[in-house]
Design a protein around this motif. Sequence first.
Motif, PDB file in Angstrom:
ATOM      1  N   LYS A  32       0.900  -1.317  -0.071  1.00  0.00           N
ATOM      2  CA  LYS A  32      -0.044  -0.062  -0.118  1.00  0.00           C
ATOM      3  C   LYS A  32       0.835   1.278  -0.048  1.00  0.00           C
ATOM      4  O   LYS A  32       0.486   2.173  -0.790  1.00  0.00           O
ATOM      5  N   VAL A  33       2.060   1.053   0.863  1.00  0.00           N
ATOM      6  CA  VAL A  33       2.885   2.529   0.715  1.00  0.00           C
ATOM      7  C   VAL A  33       3.652   2.568  -0.291  1.00  0.00           C
ATOM      8  O   VAL A  33       3.990   3.682  -0.813  1.00  0.00           O
ATOM      9  N   HIS A  34       4.457   1.361  -0.780  1.00  0.00           N
ATOM     10  CA  HIS A  34       5.530   1.592  -1.596  1.00  0.00           C
ATOM     11  C   HIS A  34       5.104   1.101  -3.142  1.00  0.00           C
ATOM     12  O   HIS A  34       5.943   1.126  -4.197  1.00  0.00           O
ATOM     13  N   GLY A  35       3.875   0.494  -3.194  1.00  0.00           N
ATOM     14  CA  GLY A  35       3.411  -0.021  -4.436  1.00  0.00           C
ATOM     15  C   GLY A  35       3.802  -1.429  -4.586  1.00  0.00           C
ATOM     16  O   GLY A  35       4.254  -1.947  -3.657  1.00  0.00           O
ATOM     17  N   GLU A  36       2.970  -2.037  -5.762  1.00  0.00           N
ATOM     18  CA  GLU A  36       3.128  -3.675  -5.693  1.00  0.00           C
ATOM     19  C   GLU A  36       4.507  -4.269  -5.827  1.00  0.00           C
ATOM     20  O   GLU A  36       4.933  -4.870  -5.133  1.00  0.00           O
ATOM     21  N   GLN A  37       5.229  -3.645  -7.037  1.00  0.00           N
ATOM     22  CA  GLN A  37       6.712  -4.174  -7.059  1.00  0.00           C
ATOM     23  C   GLN A  37       7.385  -3.807  -6.030  1.00  0.00           C
ATOM     24  O   GLN A  37       8.200  -4.663  -5.354  1.00  0.00           O
ATOM     25  N   ASP A  38       7.637  -2.460  -5.391  1.00  0.00           N
ATOM     26  CA  ASP A  38       8.470  -2.074  -4.495  1.00  0.00           C
ATOM     27  C   ASP A  38       8.341  -2.799  -3.244  1.00  0.00           C
ATOM     28  O   ASP A  38       9.160  -3.353  -2.291  1.00  0.00           O
ATOM     29  N   GLY A  39       6.791  -3.039  -2.650  1.00  0.00           N
ATOM     30  CA  GLY A  39       6.416  -3.821  -1.464  1.00  0.00           C
ATOM     31  C   GLY A  39       6.893  -5.186  -1.716  1.00  0.00           C
ATOM     32  O   GLY A  39       7.200  -5.632  -0.373  1.00  0.00           O
ATOM     33  N   THR A  40       6.741  -5.739  -2.739  1.00  0.00           N
ATOM     34  CA  THR A  40       7.001  -7.187  -2.710  1.00  0.00           C
ATOM     35  C   THR A  40       8.622  -7.443  -2.654  1.00  0.00           C
ATOM     36  O   THR A  40       8.928  -8.292  -2.052  1.00  0.00           O
ATOM     37  N   ARG A  41       9.152  -6.379  -3.220  1.00  0.00           N
ATOM     38  CA  ARG A  41      10.818  -6.610  -3.234  1.00  0.00           C
ATOM     39  C   ARG A  41      11.150  -6.327  -1.985  1.00  0.00           C
ATOM     40  O   ARG A  41      12.290  -6.871  -1.302  1.00  0.00           O
ATOM     41  N   ALA A  42      10.610  -5.503  -1.054  1.00  0.00           N
ATOM     42  CA  ALA A  42      10.638  -5.216   0.425  1.00  0.00           C
ATOM     43  C   ALA A  42      10.630  -6.564   1.180  1.00  0.00           C
ATOM     44  O   ALA A  42      11.403  -6.889   2.070  1.00  0.00           O
ATOM     45  N   LEU A  43       9.645  -7.203   0.796  1.00  0.00           N
ATOM     46  CA  LEU A  43       9.405  -8.564   1.493  1.00  0.00           C
ATOM     47  C   LEU A  43      10.493  -9.611   1.286  1.00  0.00           C
ATOM     48  O   LEU A  43      10.567 -10.473   2.274  1.00  0.00           O
ATOM     49  N   ILE A  44      10.699  -9.871  -0.069  1.00  0.00           N
ATOM     50  CA  ILE A  44      12.018 -10.671  -0.346  1.00  0.00           C
ATOM     51  C   ILE A  44      13.089 -10.251   0.265  1.00  0.00           C
ATOM     52  O   ILE A  44      13.708 -11.072   0.777  1.00  0.00           O
ATOM     53  N   GLU A  45      13.449  -8.974   0.687  1.00  0.00           N
ATOM     54  CA  GLU A  45      14.582  -8.553   1.318  1.00  0.00           C
ATOM     55  C   GLU A  45      14.427  -8.970   3.054  1.00  0.00           C
ATOM     56  O   GLU A  45      15.647  -9.257   3.429  1.00  0.00           O
ATOM     57  N   VAL A  46      13.314  -9.001   3.205  1.00  0.00           N
ATOM     58  CA  VAL A  46      13.034  -9.695   4.625  1.00  0.00           C
ATOM     59  C   VAL A  46      13.301 -11.042   4.459  1.00  0.00           C
ATOM     60  O   VAL A  46      13.804 -11.398   5.702  1.00  0.00           O
ATOM     61  N   LEU A  47      12.742 -11.894   3.698  1.00  0.00           N
ATOM     62  CA  LEU A  47      12.880 -13.199   3.728  1.00  0.00           C
ATOM     63  C   LEU A  47      14.346 -13.566   3.698  1.00  0.00           C
ATOM     64  O   LEU A  47      14.923 -14.608   4.044  1.00  0.00           O
ATOM     65  N   LEU A  48      15.101 -12.830   3.069  1.00  0.00           N
ATOM     66  CA  LEU A  48      16.572 -13.111   2.920  1.00  0.00           C
ATOM     67  C   LEU A  48      17.373 -13.039   4.451  1.00  0.00           C
ATOM     68  O   LEU A  48      18.399 -13.491   4.327  1.00  0.00           O
ATOM     69  N   LEU A  49      16.757 -12.212   5.199  1.00  0.00           N
ATOM     70  CA  LEU A  49      17.201 -12.159   6.378  1.00  0.00           C
ATOM     71  C   LEU A  49      17.342 -13.417   7.221  1.00  0.00           C
ATOM     72  O   LEU A  49      18.070 -13.636   8.225  1.00  0.00           O
ATOM     73  N   ASN A  50      16.443 -14.372   6.877  1.00  0.00           N
ATOM     74  CA  ASN A  50      16.357 -15.774   7.530  1.00  0.00           C
ATOM     75  C   ASN A  50      17.813 -16.557   7.251  1.00  0.00           C
ATOM     76  O   ASN A  50      17.996 -17.567   7.948  1.00  0.00           O
ATOM     77  N   ARG A  51      18.398 -16.119   6.262  1.00  0.00           N
ATOM     78  CA  ARG A  51      19.821 -16.766   6.164  1.00  0.00           C
ATOM     79  C   ARG A  51      20.754 -16.411   7.231  1.00  0.00           C
ATOM     80  O   ARG A  51      21.941 -17.151   7.297  1.00  0.00           O
ATOM     81  N   HIS A  52      20.535 -15.212   7.867  1.00  0.00           N
ATOM     82  CA  HIS A  52      21.577 -14.677   8.938  1.00  0.00           C
ATOM     83  C   HIS A  52      20.983 -14.792  10.241  1.00  0.00           C
ATOM     84  O   HIS A  52      21.704 -14.637  11.422  1.00  0.00           O
ATOM     85  N   LEU A  53      19.608 -14.842  10.479  1.00  0.00           N
ATOM     86  CA  LEU A  53      18.862 -14.489  11.746  1.00  0.00           C
ATOM     87  C   LEU A  53      17.838 -15.675  11.818  1.00  0.00           C
ATOM     88  O   LEU A  53      17.207 -16.284  10.640  1.00  0.00           O
ATOM     89  N   ALA A  54      17.541 -16.203  13.137  1.00  0.00           N
ATOM     90  CA  ALA A  54      16.500 -17.080  13.562  1.00  0.00           C
ATOM     91  C   ALA A  54      15.181 -16.824  12.928  1.00  0.00           C
ATOM     92  O   ALA A  54      14.833 -15.407  12.872  1.00  0.00           O
TER      93      ALA A  54
END
Length: 293
Positions: free
Chosen positions: A174-196
Amino acid sequence: MIGYFRRNHFTPVPEVDPPAELNEMVDQWDLHDGHRRIGSRPRTVDEYFAIEQPLLKPLPQEPFETGRLFTPRVDRYSQITVRTNRYSVPTRLIGKRVRVVLHASHLVVYDKNVEVARHERLIAKGSCRLDLDHYLEALIRKPGALPGATALEQARSAGKLTPVHDAWWDQARKVHGEQDGTRALIEVLLLNRHLAHEHVVAGLATALRAGALTADAVALEARNAAQAEDEPTIGASAPTVPGQPPATVTSLHAWRLAHLPPDTRPLPSVTPYDQLLRSRRTSGSDHREGEAQ
């Protein structure tokens, strides 16, 4: 004894989930059978084994691999086929041949000697098991493919993508738009490689309450959650309590300053520069007086 064991312990077939639970049950049945006497024999199974054990050869020093080896090639969908079933591997391996060791309940995928994937073994023919983490590098370039991805649904079913992820994702779009908001979620999912996983979820919940819809904010709050058990974190967010102000996220600048070692050096002084300026003024005045004379 295989027939006896099957008739007495696997009839009817026990229903367990996951398979590791069945292995524990088999171990308990095996220990129980050790106290049993066969027919009219005077000793138990364990007592007879204690007599025979010194006569057995020692176990080999090197571990014996019981899995079956396969060397499939990774297809363009970043998947391999093992016994009619498909499993995902990281996208960087597309087109390469990998080594797979298939065990009774799981399989392990190696690129040369490095483990790159591990999956629970599929039993039904023609099934597919996908790990969303294997596709993140490709999805961050094409975020529009994420909402309809099979790997996303499997991650949601496995509990790796929680309702907190979905709520944060909805607000980010809603804030960043469809593509940028989804890309932000993917960046969050990448955090699972370093954090529990639980720390990332805690970071998402805190960032969502504060309206911080960036992966950097989630990463910072996830690290705060990871450090909460060891030491109090400066600016760490707490769960919302009725009657108290809503949660806020820590400034990255403030977090870095809070984690710097103490600086015991004295404050800098400009006194030497003032002395130099006075010296230059004095020499300049003397020079002008000499020219006037």
